[in-house]
Design a protein around this motif. Structure first.
Motif, mmCIF file in Angstrom:
data_model
loop_
_atom_site.group_PDB
_atom_site.id
_atom_site.type_symbol
_atom_site.label_atom_id
_atom_site.label_comp_id
_atom_site.label_asym_id
_atom_site.label_seq_id
_atom_site.Cartn_x
_atom_site.Cartn_y
_atom_site.Cartn_z
ATOM 1 N N LEU A 71 7.551 4.290 -1.210
ATOM 2 C CA LEU A 71 6.354 5.098 -1.437
ATOM 3 C C LEU A 71 6.728 6.445 -2.045
ATOM 4 C CD1 LEU A 71 3.253 5.340 -1.005
ATOM 5 C CD2 LEU A 71 3.768 6.393 1.210
ATOM 6 N N ASP A 116 0.709 2.093 -5.379
ATOM 7 C CA ASP A 116 0.643 2.988 -4.221
ATOM 8 C C ASP A 116 -0.352 2.463 -3.190
ATOM 9 O OD1 ASP A 116 0.695 5.236 -2.540
ATOM 10 O OD2 ASP A 116 1.025 6.576 -4.225
ATOM 11 N N CYS A 117 -1.536 2.065 -3.658
ATOM 12 C CA CYS A 117 -2.573 1.546 -2.751
ATOM 13 C C CYS A 117 -2.132 0.252 -2.080
ATOM 14 C CB CYS A 117 -3.870 1.321 -3.518
ATOM 15 S SG CYS A 117 -4.678 2.839 -4.074
ATOM 16 N N LEU A 120 0.523 0.973 0.594
ATOM 17 C CA LEU A 120 -0.063 1.498 1.828
ATOM 18 C C LEU A 120 -0.625 0.366 2.689
ATOM 19 C CD1 LEU A 120 -1.889 4.689 0.481
ATOM 20 C CD2 LEU A 120 0.096 4.638 2.011
ATOM 21 N N HIS A 250 0.396 7.549 8.650
ATOM 22 C CA HIS A 250 -0.021 6.578 7.645
ATOM 23 C C HIS A 250 -1.516 6.669 7.382
ATOM 24 C CE1 HIS A 250 -1.191 2.367 6.435
ATOM 25 N NE2 HIS A 250 -0.326 2.684 5.511
ATOM 26 N N VAL A 254 -3.682 7.372 3.937
ATOM 27 C CA VAL A 254 -4.638 6.335 3.514
ATOM 28 C C VAL A 254 -5.999 6.947 3.204
ATOM 29 C CG1 VAL A 254 -6.020 4.392 4.364
ATOM 30 C CG2 VAL A 254 -3.546 4.363 4.615
ATOM 31 N N ASN A 292 2.664 13.495 1.537
ATOM 32 C CA ASN A 292 3.394 12.330 2.046
ATOM 33 C C ASN A 292 4.692 12.711 2.756
ATOM 34 O OD1 ASN A 292 1.462 10.525 1.273
ATOM 35 N ND2 ASN A 292 2.578 9.702 -0.459
#
Length: 317
Positions: A71, A116-117, A120, A250, A254, A292
């Protein structure tokens, strides 16, 4: 009278784009340049530190930190695809970007953002297995499966971004030099400059946004329903607090990522103020990649301990 989004409409030559100015004041431009450059350096340093700590400490060689380091690598690539060109356009005379250059930037933005999505979502599944099936965790989350999940996230993102980029940039654009009402080549402002019917690309963008944003977010929510039920059954308060602390990092990322993305890509274009999209884009270009490493460092004891060991070694030299 010419449209505010077009400049030198009647000039001949290949189509090129320029980006909207942040400010016409040289002093404000200098301040913005320094501010965004500082944020960019912090993003690079913070995410590089996460990658390095995970790579160099055997105690962090688990699936959770493998995904975290990937990530961080994505965040570095993502911001690098957008920020350097943005910085060059703040202080210098606005340099045009070619049609191919704009398409390339949009492709990398869409690919890295989508990956990235999906990543996650993979991280949510990892937390689900770790908390709901702890005895089977190492058997399920094998290094091979983790690598396949990361590769699958990238592959799915590529398969969605490539046709969308091709569809957008096969449209005709009216004029030689066009002003994009944004600081990078994003899909909605570029579509706004096309002199053709954009209903098909808009529909495709909506469907892909559902795949990239809505479906993963629903999977994450379902995962955390089971995670919450399991955590509430933990007898010790310390155990519950530790489990919630692991998940809260996390979840914070998100909600930032999916919240901003949904506000930009799910509203009808006619009801979307350009300035609002512009401000939201600054959030997922700078704030999320910067938060992040901060969130995962401050709320994760393993990473903090690893960083402390590194700093203590440096002090002892």
């Amino acid at each position: 009278m010419s449209s505010p989004d077009t400049i030198h409409l009647n000039q001949s030559g290949p189509t090129e784009f320029i980006f909207r100015m942040f400010s016409s004041s040289p002093k404000v431009q200098a301040l913005l340049f320094c501010f965004f450059l500082f944020l960019y350096i912090m993003i690079l340093c913070g995410n590089t530190a996460i990658i390095w700590v995970v790579y160099t400490h055997i105690s962090l060689h688990t699936s959770m930190y493998f995904f975290l380091s990937n990530l961080s690598f994505l965040e570095i690539c993502y911001t690098t695809a957008l920020v350097p060109l943005m910085l060059s356009n703040i202080t210098e005379a606005r340099k045009p970007i070619t049609l191919a250059g704009c398409a390339t930037q949009l492709f990398f933005f869409a690919t890295l953002g989508s990956t990235d999505c999906f990543l996650l979502t993979v991280m949510a599944y990892d937390r689900y297995v770790a908390i709901c099936h702890p005895l089977q965790y190492t058997l399920i989350m094998t290094p091979k499966l983790c690598t396949q999940m990361v590769a699958g996230s990238l592959g799915l993102a590529l398969s969605l971004s490539l046709p969308l980029t091709s569809l957008v940039f096969t449209l005709p654009f009216c004029g030689h030099l066009l002003e994009v009402n944004h600081f990078f080549c994003d899909i909605p402002p570029v579509l706004h400059l096309a002199c053709a019917d954009t209903r098909v690309p808009q529909a495709v963008l909506y469907v892909i946004s559902m795949i990239v944003l809505t479906a993963p977010f629903l999977i994450i929510c379902i995962s955390y329903v089971f995670i919450t039920i399991t955590i509430l059954q933990i007898p010790s308060a310390e155990g519950r607090q530790r489990a919630f602390s692991t998940c809260s990092s996390h979840l914070t990322v998100v909600f930032l990522q999916y919240g901003c993305g949904s506000l930009v890509y799910f509203r009808p274009p006619s009801t979307t103020p350009a300035d609002e999209d512009w401000h939201l884009a600054l959030v997922y270009t700078f704030v999320t990649p910067l938060l992040n490493p901060i969130i995962y460092t401050l709320r994760n004891k393993d990473v903090k301990n690893a960083l402390k060991k590194v700093m203590s070694k440096k002090d002892s030299l």
